[in-house]
Scaffold this active site. Structure first.
Site, PDB file in Angstrom:
ATOM      1  N   GLN A  34      -5.026  -1.774   9.385  1.00 45.99           N
ATOM      2  CA  GLN A  34      -4.890  -3.087   8.744  1.00 45.99           C
ATOM      3  C   GLN A  34      -5.469  -4.174   9.645  1.00 45.99           C
ATOM      4  O   GLN A  34      -5.153  -4.243  10.832  1.00 45.99           O
ATOM      5  CB  GLN A  34      -3.408  -3.361   8.430  1.00 45.99           C
ATOM      6  N   ASP A  55     -11.208   2.535   3.403  1.00 46.04           N
ATOM      7  CA  ASP A  55     -11.483   1.099   3.266  1.00 46.04           C
ATOM      8  C   ASP A  55     -12.974   0.840   3.019  1.00 46.04           C
ATOM      9  O   ASP A  55     -13.357  -0.247   2.593  1.00 46.04           O
ATOM     10  CB  ASP A  55     -11.104   0.356   4.567  1.00 46.04           C
ATOM     11  N   LYS A  89       0.841  -1.205   0.000  1.00 47.88           N
ATOM     12  CA  LYS A  89       0.000   0.000   0.000  1.00 47.88           C
ATOM     13  C   LYS A  89       0.874   1.254   0.000  1.00 47.88           C
ATOM     14  O   LYS A  89       0.594   2.219  -0.709  1.00 47.88           O
ATOM     15  CB  LYS A  89      -0.952  -0.015   1.209  1.00 47.88           C
TER      16      LYS A  89
HETATM   17  N1  GUN Z   1      -7.081  -7.087   5.751  1.00 47.82           N
HETATM   18  C1  GUN Z   1      -7.347  -7.802   4.625  1.00 47.82           C
HETATM   19  N2  GUN Z   1      -7.851  -6.997   3.662  1.00 47.82           N
HETATM   20  C2  GUN Z   1      -7.900  -5.755   4.194  1.00 47.82           C
HETATM   21  C3  GUN Z   1      -8.314  -4.490   3.680  1.00 47.82           C
HETATM   22  O1  GUN Z   1      -8.770  -4.347   2.531  1.00 47.82           O
HETATM   23  N3  GUN Z   1      -8.196  -3.440   4.528  1.00 47.82           N
HETATM   24  C4  GUN Z   1      -7.724  -3.575   5.797  1.00 47.82           C
HETATM   25  N4  GUN Z   1      -7.678  -2.484   6.551  1.00 47.82           N
HETATM   26  N5  GUN Z   1      -7.332  -4.728   6.296  1.00 47.82           N
HETATM   27  C5  GUN Z   1      -7.417  -5.806   5.495  1.00 47.82           C
END
Ligand code: GUN
Length: 292
Positions: A96, A119, A52
């Site tokens: 996350q 998100d 990211k």
């Molecule tokens: N864990 C797995 N996929 C995601 C996501 O798209 N966003 C976040 N914040 N955590 C995750």
């Protein structure tokens, strides 16, 4: 059979975002700024967050990584979220997942200001999306819709079968696929207790598999000419790989691919699009387009 190249599509979209950011900066505007909170040292989460941050660089965004150890108190995390909510230089942020067991993930998600929730996990965004109001849409469903659009795969009036009912993929995808503005499709959601699963899948024009069960979808469940989208990314041990594992999708690719008109590979299909859509949401946050 056409292989849907998520990696190339994501690279193209990130280049488009970068172009827009360059224009913003040339006009004297601030670069969009994404912050990410990472708790602990889970291998998968480390990789996702690293990717990211790299994607932010590719898009010309500012990024900030905030780390806490596994034993962080829930209140410390909530205080950090409150700080980010109030920080005008941060356009959007993510926490996350998964979080350590002693932390309530829903309480954490609920604490994020909806207009910074890139998100799209906050109940306000989930609810707004469900009734067709402007919102942040979670990245994996948005990535799948974008891939279908960019490959000119029609969804309107088609029968879409979704395997999996998770809050971050199956449910939002079903909502979007049925809405006139997005998929305009006839949607069936199947899960671990569904009867006649094979028959449901055989009747589908488009099958989207998001159950986290390696190679679950077999050739005898897919009709000739179907479109198959694989959301699975299970790490399976593989001594021939550098890291000691490989990513395995939910689709038995070798068996299923020859029957498909279009199929996504794992890796290189939906995965790269997910991070790319987070970037698109961050650009939207940077432009303060949340309520349009
Ligand atoms: N864990 C797995 N996929 C995601 C996501 O798209 N966003 C976040 N914040 N955590 C995750």
């Amino acid at each position: 059979m056409t292989l849907i190249d998520g990696k190339a599509t994501a690279a193209r979209i990130k280049a488009e975002i970068k172009e827009e950011v360059d224009q913003m900066v040339a006009r004297g505007e601030r670069r969009p700024h994404l912050a990410a909170i990472l708790v602990g040292h889970d291998g998968g989460s480390e990789t996702y967050v690293k990717n990211k941050v790299l994607a932010c660089e590719a898009c010309g965004f500012q990024s900030t990584l905030i780390r806490f150890e596994d034993d962080v108190a829930e209140q410390t995390l909530l205080d950090e979220i409150a700080r980010l909510n109030a920080d005008d230089t941060v356009d959007g942020f993510i926490v996350q997942l998964p979080l350590p067991k002693h932390i309530d993930e829903q309480r954490v998600t609920d604490a994020i200001a909806p207009n910074k929730d890139v998100d799209g996990f906050h109940p306000v965004n989930v609810g707004r999306m469900a009734i067709g109001l402007p919102s942040f849409i979670s990245a994996t469903p948005l990535g799948i819709l974008t891939l279908l659009q960019r490959y000119d795969i029609p969804t309107s009036g088609k029968k879409v079968v979704i395997l999996g009912r998770s809050n971050i993929v199956g449910k939002p995808l079903a909502q979007l696929m049925m809405q006139k503005l997005y998929g305009n499709a006839t949607v069936t959601v199947c899960h671990s207790r569904s009867e006649q699963l094979r028959e449901e899948c055989l009747s589908a024009d488009i099958i989207i598999v998001a159950i986290g069960s390696p190679a679950f979808l077999k050739a005898d469940m897919v009709k000739e000419g179907a479109v198959v989208i694989d959301v699975g990314t299970t790490r399976v041990p593989d001594a021939t790989r550098k890291g000691g594992f490989r990513l395995q999708g939910d689709v038995d690719f070798e068996g299923v691919a020859p029957k498909c008109s279009f199929i996504t590979p794992v890796p290189g299909g939906v995965g790269p699009m997910t991070i790319c859509m987070l970037m698109q949401n961050t650009l939207k946050a940077g432009k303060r387009e949340y309520y349009q």
